[in-house]
Design an enzyme around this catalytic site. Structure first.
Site, mmCIF file in Angstrom:
data_model
loop_
_atom_site.group_PDB
_atom_site.id
_atom_site.type_symbol
_atom_site.label_atom_id
_atom_site.label_comp_id
_atom_site.label_asym_id
_atom_site.label_seq_id
_atom_site.Cartn_x
_atom_site.Cartn_y
_atom_site.Cartn_z
ATOM 1 N N LEU A 16 0.872 -1.213 -0.021
ATOM 2 C CA LEU A 16 0.097 -0.037 0.112
ATOM 3 C C LEU A 16 1.173 1.086 -0.066
ATOM 4 C CD1 LEU A 16 -2.400 -1.163 2.791
ATOM 5 C CD2 LEU A 16 -2.759 -1.450 0.349
ATOM 6 N N GLU A 17 0.440 2.563 -0.892
ATOM 7 C CA GLU A 17 1.402 3.774 -1.198
ATOM 8 C C GLU A 17 0.236 4.301 -0.948
ATOM 9 O OE1 GLU A 17 4.277 3.810 -4.386
ATOM 10 O OE2 GLU A 17 4.600 1.498 -3.926
ATOM 11 N N LEU A 18 0.447 5.662 0.557
ATOM 12 C CA LEU A 18 -0.701 6.674 0.634
ATOM 13 C C LEU A 18 -0.668 7.625 -0.175
ATOM 14 C CD1 LEU A 18 -0.903 4.925 4.214
ATOM 15 C CD2 LEU A 18 -2.261 4.281 2.397
#
Length: 82
Positions: A16-18
């Site tokens: 997950l890249e926020l």
């Protein structure tokens, strides 16, 4: 590693890249959490959707190792562990 684990270990991993920023300043971390909190919690709620359990012999009830599990319409078979 994600592809290897999916194909060979029946393990589905995600990254997950926020944010576009790889190293956001500490002062922005709270805002990143607030921006993504609801989506992350909704994702976590969906993690256990699907089939899980043990593959057992119909007569003896003994666990079956290396049984191939095939689901119609899904082109990726799963092999039961030990």
């Amino acid at each position: 590693m994600q592809d290897y684990n999916y194909v060979w270990a029946n393990c589905f991993e995600i990254t997950l890249e926020l944010s576009c920023c790889k190293y956001p300043p500490t002062s922005e971390l709270q805002q990143e959490w607030e921006n993504n909190r609801d989506s992350l919690l909704a994702f976590i709620e969906k993690v256990h959707i699907g089939v899980k359990g043990f593959v057992r012999d119909a007569v003896t009830g003994a666990g079956l190792e290396n049984a191939t599990i095939v689901v119609a319409g899904i082109a990726h078979n799963i092999t039961a562990g030990k």
